[in-house]
Design a protein around this motif. Structure first.
Motif, PDB file in Angstrom:
ATOM      1  N   TYR A  86     -15.907  12.963  15.500  1.00  0.00           N
ATOM      2  CA  TYR A  86     -15.542  11.556  15.705  1.00  0.00           C
ATOM      3  C   TYR A  86     -16.088  10.680  14.584  1.00  0.00           C
ATOM      4  CZ  TYR A  86     -14.525   7.227  18.204  1.00  0.00           C
ATOM      5  OH  TYR A  86     -14.025   5.997  18.552  1.00  0.00           O
ATOM      6  N   ALA A  87     -17.303  10.948  14.135  1.00  0.00           N
ATOM      7  CA  ALA A  87     -17.917  10.129  13.089  1.00  0.00           C
ATOM      8  C   ALA A  87     -17.110  10.198  11.794  1.00  0.00           C
ATOM      9  CB  ALA A  87     -19.354  10.575  12.840  1.00  0.00           C
ATOM     10  N   TYR A  88     -16.608  11.385  11.489  1.00  0.00           N
ATOM     11  CA  TYR A  88     -15.801  11.548  10.274  1.00  0.00           C
ATOM     12  C   TYR A  88     -14.504  10.739  10.375  1.00  0.00           C
ATOM     13  CZ  TYR A  88     -12.707  13.782   6.853  1.00  0.00           C
ATOM     14  OH  TYR A  88     -11.820  14.022   5.835  1.00  0.00           O
ATOM     15  N   VAL A  89     -13.847  10.843  11.518  1.00  0.00           N
ATOM     16  CA  VAL A  89     -12.600  10.099  11.712  1.00  0.00           C
ATOM     17  C   VAL A  89     -12.864   8.599  11.655  1.00  0.00           C
ATOM     18  CG1 VAL A  89     -10.754   9.575  13.366  1.00  0.00           C
ATOM     19  CG2 VAL A  89     -11.489  11.945  13.015  1.00  0.00           C
ATOM     20  N   VAL A 126     -11.036   6.084   8.997  1.00  0.00           N
ATOM     21  CA  VAL A 126     -10.217   4.964   9.452  1.00  0.00           C
ATOM     22  C   VAL A 126     -10.766   3.657   8.882  1.00  0.00           C
ATOM     23  CG1 VAL A 126      -9.432   3.645  11.451  1.00  0.00           C
ATOM     24  CG2 VAL A 126      -9.426   6.145  11.529  1.00  0.00           C
ATOM     25  N   ALA A 127     -12.081   3.503   8.907  1.00  0.00           N
ATOM     26  CA  ALA A 127     -12.703   2.305   8.340  1.00  0.00           C
ATOM     27  C   ALA A 127     -12.422   2.197   6.842  1.00  0.00           C
ATOM     28  CB  ALA A 127     -14.209   2.324   8.594  1.00  0.00           C
ATOM     29  N   TYR A 128     -12.305   3.339   6.175  1.00  0.00           N
ATOM     30  CA  TYR A 128     -12.020   3.400   4.737  1.00  0.00           C
ATOM     31  C   TYR A 128     -10.675   2.758   4.403  1.00  0.00           C
ATOM     32  CZ  TYR A 128     -11.558   5.865   0.171  1.00  0.00           C
ATOM     33  OH  TYR A 128     -11.418   6.199  -1.150  1.00  0.00           O
ATOM     34  N   VAL A 131     -12.058  -4.109  11.335  1.00  0.00           N
ATOM     35  CA  VAL A 131     -10.634  -4.019  11.684  1.00  0.00           C
ATOM     36  C   VAL A 131     -10.330  -2.657  12.298  1.00  0.00           C
ATOM     37  CG1 VAL A 131      -8.273  -4.166  10.774  1.00  0.00           C
ATOM     38  CG2 VAL A 131     -10.058  -5.640   9.835  1.00  0.00           C
ATOM     39  N   ALA A 132     -11.146  -1.660  11.946  1.00  0.00           N
ATOM     40  CA  ALA A 132     -10.993  -0.318  12.517  1.00  0.00           C
ATOM     41  C   ALA A 132     -11.603  -0.316  13.916  1.00  0.00           C
ATOM     42  CB  ALA A 132     -11.670   0.723  11.626  1.00  0.00           C
ATOM     43  N   THR A 133     -10.872  -0.861  14.869  1.00  0.00           N
ATOM     44  CA  THR A 133     -11.357  -0.995  16.236  1.00  0.00           C
ATOM     45  C   THR A 133     -11.558   0.366  16.891  1.00  0.00           C
ATOM     46  OG1 THR A 133      -9.108  -1.094  17.120  1.00  0.00           O
ATOM     47  CG2 THR A 133     -10.134  -3.187  16.462  1.00  0.00           C
ATOM     48  N   ARG A 134     -12.331   0.373  17.963  1.00  0.00           N
ATOM     49  CA  ARG A 134     -12.545   1.614  18.704  1.00  0.00           C
ATOM     50  C   ARG A 134     -11.207   2.184  19.195  1.00  0.00           C
ATOM     51  NH1 ARG A 134     -16.783   4.354  21.103  1.00  0.00           N
ATOM     52  NH2 ARG A 134     -17.848   3.475  19.308  1.00  0.00           N
ATOM     53  N   GLY A 148       0.815  -1.212   0.000  1.00  0.00           N
ATOM     54  CA  GLY A 148       0.000   0.000   0.000  1.00  0.00           C
ATOM     55  C   GLY A 148       0.846   1.259   0.000  1.00  0.00           C
ATOM     56  N   SER A 149       1.969   1.242  -0.715  1.00  0.00           N
ATOM     57  CA  SER A 149       2.924   2.345  -0.648  1.00  0.00           C
ATOM     58  C   SER A 149       2.444   3.575  -1.400  1.00  0.00           C
ATOM     59  CB  SER A 149       4.276   1.895  -1.222  1.00  0.00           C
ATOM     60  OG  SER A 149       5.197   2.959  -1.230  1.00  0.00           O
ATOM     61  N   SER A 150       2.749   4.753  -0.837  1.00  0.00           N
ATOM     62  CA  SER A 150       2.637   5.986  -1.607  1.00  0.00           C
ATOM     63  C   SER A 150       3.937   6.159  -2.391  1.00  0.00           C
ATOM     64  CB  SER A 150       2.374   7.183  -0.692  1.00  0.00           C
ATOM     65  OG  SER A 150       3.443   7.377   0.217  1.00  0.00           O
ATOM     66  N   GLY A 151       3.998   7.229  -3.158  1.00  0.00           N
ATOM     67  CA  GLY A 151       5.164   7.442  -4.010  1.00  0.00           C
ATOM     68  C   GLY A 151       4.789   7.641  -5.462  1.00  0.00           C
ATOM     69  N   LEU A 152       3.598   7.153  -5.812  1.00  0.00           N
ATOM     70  CA  LEU A 152       3.051   7.382  -7.156  1.00  0.00           C
ATOM     71  C   LEU A 152       1.703   8.079  -7.076  1.00  0.00           C
ATOM     72  CD1 LEU A 152       3.917   4.015  -8.973  1.00  0.00           C
ATOM     73  CD2 LEU A 152       5.048   6.237  -9.241  1.00  0.00           C
ATOM     74  N   PHE A 153       0.823   7.551  -6.236  1.00  0.00           N
ATOM     75  CA  PHE A 153      -0.524   8.115  -6.083  1.00  0.00           C
ATOM     76  C   PHE A 153      -1.128   7.599  -4.795  1.00  0.00           C
ATOM     77  CE2 PHE A 153      -5.097   7.353  -6.244  1.00  0.00           C
ATOM     78  CZ  PHE A 153      -5.565   8.636  -6.485  1.00  0.00           C
ATOM     79  N   GLU A 154      -1.886   8.458  -4.110  1.00  0.00           N
ATOM     80  CA  GLU A 154      -2.673   8.004  -2.973  1.00  0.00           C
ATOM     81  C   GLU A 154      -3.869   8.936  -2.776  1.00  0.00           C
ATOM     82  OE1 GLU A 154      -1.113   8.365   0.956  1.00  0.00           O
ATOM     83  OE2 GLU A 154       0.141  10.066   0.456  1.00  0.00           O
ATOM     84  N   ASP A 155      -4.914   8.404  -2.179  1.00  0.00           N
ATOM     85  CA  ASP A 155      -6.113   9.178  -1.852  1.00  0.00           C
ATOM     86  C   ASP A 155      -6.357   8.989  -0.362  1.00  0.00           C
ATOM     87  OD1 ASP A 155      -8.514  10.475  -1.678  1.00  0.00           O
ATOM     88  OD2 ASP A 155      -9.681   8.816  -2.499  1.00  0.00           O
ATOM     89  N   SER A 156      -5.943   9.966   0.437  1.00  0.00           N
ATOM     90  CA  SER A 156      -6.014   9.770   1.884  1.00  0.00           C
ATOM     91  C   SER A 156      -6.521  11.017   2.589  1.00  0.00           C
ATOM     92  CB  SER A 156      -4.627   9.407   2.434  1.00  0.00           C
ATOM     93  OG  SER A 156      -3.753  10.517   2.337  1.00  0.00           O
ATOM     94  N   MET A 157      -6.729  10.891   3.897  1.00  0.00           N
ATOM     95  CA  MET A 157      -7.222  11.988   4.712  1.00  0.00           C
ATOM     96  C   MET A 157      -6.158  13.053   4.920  1.00  0.00           C
ATOM     97  SD  MET A 157      -9.184  11.743   8.359  1.00  0.00           S
ATOM     98  CE  MET A 157      -8.002  10.677   9.151  1.00  0.00           C
ATOM     99  N   GLY A 158      -4.870  12.706   4.736  1.00  0.00           N
ATOM    100  CA  GLY A 158      -3.805  13.619   5.089  1.00  0.00           C
ATOM    101  C   GLY A 158      -3.686  14.846   4.222  1.00  0.00           C
ATOM    102  N   GLY A 159      -4.275  14.877   3.045  1.00  0.00           N
ATOM    103  CA  GLY A 159      -4.077  15.997   2.136  1.00  0.00           C
ATOM    104  C   GLY A 159      -4.827  17.252   2.511  1.00  0.00           C
ATOM    105  N   SER A 160      -5.810  17.151   3.382  1.00  0.00           N
ATOM    106  CA  SER A 160      -6.569  18.321   3.811  1.00  0.00           C
ATOM    107  C   SER A 160      -6.697  18.278   5.326  1.00  0.00           C
ATOM    108  CB  SER A 160      -7.965  18.320   3.175  1.00  0.00           C
ATOM    109  OG  SER A 160      -8.670  17.151   3.538  1.00  0.00           O
ATOM    110  N   PHE A 161      -7.106  19.387   5.914  1.00  0.00           N
ATOM    111  CA  PHE A 161      -7.171  19.449   7.373  1.00  0.00           C
ATOM    112  C   PHE A 161      -8.285  18.536   7.890  1.00  0.00           C
ATOM    113  CE2 PHE A 161      -5.127  21.924  10.635  1.00  0.00           C
ATOM    114  CZ  PHE A 161      -5.901  21.662  11.745  1.00  0.00           C
ATOM    115  N   PRO A 162      -7.932  17.491   8.676  1.00  0.00           N
ATOM    116  CA  PRO A 162      -8.968  16.602   9.205  1.00  0.00           C
ATOM    117  C   PRO A 162      -9.972  17.375  10.051  1.00  0.00           C
ATOM    118  CG  PRO A 162      -6.763  15.686   9.535  1.00  0.00           C
ATOM    119  CD  PRO A 162      -6.583  17.106   9.087  1.00  0.00           C
ATOM    120  N   LYS A 163     -11.211  16.944  10.029  1.00  0.00           N
ATOM    121  CA  LYS A 163     -12.264  17.664  10.745  1.00  0.00           C
ATOM    122  C   LYS A 163     -12.104  17.493  12.247  1.00  0.00           C
ATOM    123  CE  LYS A 163     -15.644  17.276   6.983  1.00  0.00           C
ATOM    124  NZ  LYS A 163     -16.987  16.794   6.587  1.00  0.00           N
TER     125      LYS A 163
END
Length: 259
Positions: free
Chosen positions: A134-137, A141-143, A150-153, A115-130
């Motif tokens: 909690y629901a957004y996070v 994470v589940a995404y 697997v996205a445990t509490r 799952g390496s970056s270096g070519l392309f990725e679509d993640s939460m890190g590119g913009s300011f997380p809300k």
């Protein structure tokens, strides 16, 4: 197994087992525990090292791919590692592993990317997380995984805590944007070491097309997909991931010199 964290001159890290070294690098929202099943499986036969990357508290002037690679170089020097090792990286950790390999080709014997970056990725890190949402996070994470369970509490709480800190968020964004700018397409042909690519077939952050492009650009690399698996195969499909890793390590082992 519970991971024992060691400290030395400002570095926090896991150091388990003995033998040939596996150097493991976690991702942007990752932690040492992301590699727990790899440590459990391989520390009886290898020395497994995992530095805690200073993503949330490194100086802003160094917050980026180059600064994190420099941190890994300093860590390797601090613990006195002289032999070439196998470097494994997930997500941002894969990006760091790639640049580390390009900068230090004699220090890397083998490379494993998942799952390496270096070519392309679509993640939460590119913009300011809300902040404070909690629901957004929880959704983001589940995404990361094919199976949202697997996205445990505990995991969601950890990321939520990070996103509630403006200082940490600022570093996350700075590092994520550095990664997006640092496209390695023109440099990957310079990687000569045996390389294994293990990808989740259902990875939505670095989709399968990214894995195929890495496979095309890194000559001689081996690509393996795991079905019903997202962005972190070593967490979501640990047994299958470890089996592929073990097979790769055995096949690419350098024969011991005869006396």
């Amino acid at each position: 197994m519970a991971l024992q964290i060691k400290e030395q001159n400002g570095f926090q890290y896991v150091d388990e087992g003995s033998g040939d070294v596996l150097l493991l690098l976690h991702g942007l929202f990752g932690a040492l525990s992301n590699w727990q099943d790899v440590v459990a499986e391989f520390s009886s036969r290898y020395r497994v090292l995992i530095p805690l990357l200073p993503i949330y508290d490194m100086p802003l002037t160094k917050a980026g791919i180059s600064g994190l690679v420099g941190f890994v170089e300093d860590f390797v020097a601090e613990i006195g590692l002289v032999e070439a090792c196998t470097v494994l990286g997930n997500s941002l950790g894969g990006h760091i592993a790639l640049v580390y390999t390009l900068r230090n080709p004699r220090r890397v014997a083998r490379l494993v990317l998942t799952g390496s970056s270096g070519l392309f990725e679509d993640s939460m890190g590119g913009s300011f997380p809300k902040r404070g949402n909690y629901a957004y996070v929880e959704e983001r994470v589940a995404y990361t995984f094919y199976d949202p369970a697997v996205a445990t509490r505990e995991l969601v709480d950890e990321v939520f805590s990070v996103t509630n800190s403006n200082a940490k968020c600022l570093r996350i964004i700075t590092i994520a944007r550095s990664a997006q700018r640092h496209n390695l397409a023109k440099e990957l042909g310079n990687i000569k070491v045996p390389t294994l690519l293990v990808w989740g077939l259902n990875d939505t952050i670095t989709p399968p097309v990214v894995a195929h492009e890495f496979n095309r650009l890194i000559r001689g690399s081996e690509l393996c997909f795991l079905d019903q698996c997202g962005h972190a195969p070593m967490m979501e499909r640990p047994h299958e991931f470890n089996r592929l890793l073990q097979r790769f390590l055995q096949r690419t082992a350098v024969p011991a010199e005869q006396p």
